[in-house]
Design a protein around this motif. Structure first.
Motif: not given
Length: 262
Positions: A53-80
């Motif tokens: 959040q303090r460094n959005p140029k190099p680290c712009p967050i577009i998705d975060i997975l819940e603890v232990g989750e392997i499928t991104p919320p915005l990419s259903k069917g994927a396995d990280i």
């Protein structure tokens, strides 16, 4: 010959899982956003989220997975754990291995972050007739350590990594205009021209990726890069941190236009 540029993300994930694709991902799945990956134990996740959040140029967050989750919320069917062509494993700040599958390393306390990647705006540049030399030459993009300090957060501190693309002088204004419309995938360049001004002493020897020649009519243009967290890992020394290998990105189900502000 398979055209990975026209492949939708679901099919690309299957190709990666099947060992059919193990190269840098620039140019694949045109129209879909690509992402950098950072996986950390839960106890480090808040520090990293604040850092991003303090460094959005190099680290712009577009998705975060819940603890232990392997499928991104915005990419259903994927396995990280297996849908990226190559991963890097850091332990106590040391790069210990590169892997094509991290299922055996998976822990239930892992939190995964997907950060915007500049490969995403390359499609928009290509559509406007802008040459992308590393794609033309079937190389990985050139990435460099800089002297640009990031804002600290918790255990995470260090300098920014940048990616470089040689751009013809006549196209610079257009490139800045186009990429500025994509703030969630690094946005406009952070530096244009003399690499020594940002601490790059040898443009022909990038720390990550491949060297890309710069023509007489071209100017080096630098963007903040999502490989920055890998440099931070050397300082923070978390017990384990898993990332993508530089240039080997996660292809999301997010459309490029959904990340455009223009």
């Amino acid at each position: 010959m398979t055209d990975y540029g026209k492949m939708i993300p679901k099919d690309f994930w299957e190709a990666v899982r099947g060992g059919k694709f193990n190269k840098p991902t620039s140019g694949v799945s045109h129209g879909y956003a690509q992402a950098n990956l950072v996986i950390l134990p839960k106890k480090y996740a808040l520090d990293f989220m604040i850092f991003a959040q303090r460094n959005p140029k190099p680290c712009p967050i577009i998705d975060i997975l819940e603890v232990g989750e392997i499928t991104p919320p915005l990419s259903k069917g994927a396995d990280i754990r297996q849908d990226i062509p190559k991963y890097r494993i850091y332990q106590e700040g040391v790069l210990v291995s590169e892997e094509e599958d991290i299922r055996d390393l998976w822990r239930e306390d892992f939190v995964s972050f997907l950060l915007g990647c500049s490969f995403t705006f390359e499609s928009a540049l290509l559509e406007e007739g802008i040459s992308i030399k590393h794609i033309e030459q079937s190389k990985n993009v050139a990435m460099y350590k800089t002297n640009i300090a990031c804002k600290e957060a918790g255990i995470f501190r260090g300098n920014m990594v940048v990616s470089m693309r040689p751009i013809k002088g006549r196209d610079i204004t257009k490139v800045v205009e186009i990429t500025s419309k994509f703030p969630e995938v690094h946005g406009a360049p952070i530096h244009i021209g003399n690499p020594e001004e940002i601490g790059i002493q040898d443009i022909d020897n990038p720390e990550y990726g491949d060297a890309i020649s710069i023509g007489k009519d071209e100017i080096p243009v630098f963007w903040a890069c999502g490989v920055t967290p890998q440099l931070l890992a050397l300082n923070a020394k978390p017990e384990i941190m898993i990332t993508h290998a530089p240039g080997y990105m996660f292809v999301t189900n997010i459309k490029n236009e959904d990340l455009s502000k223009g």
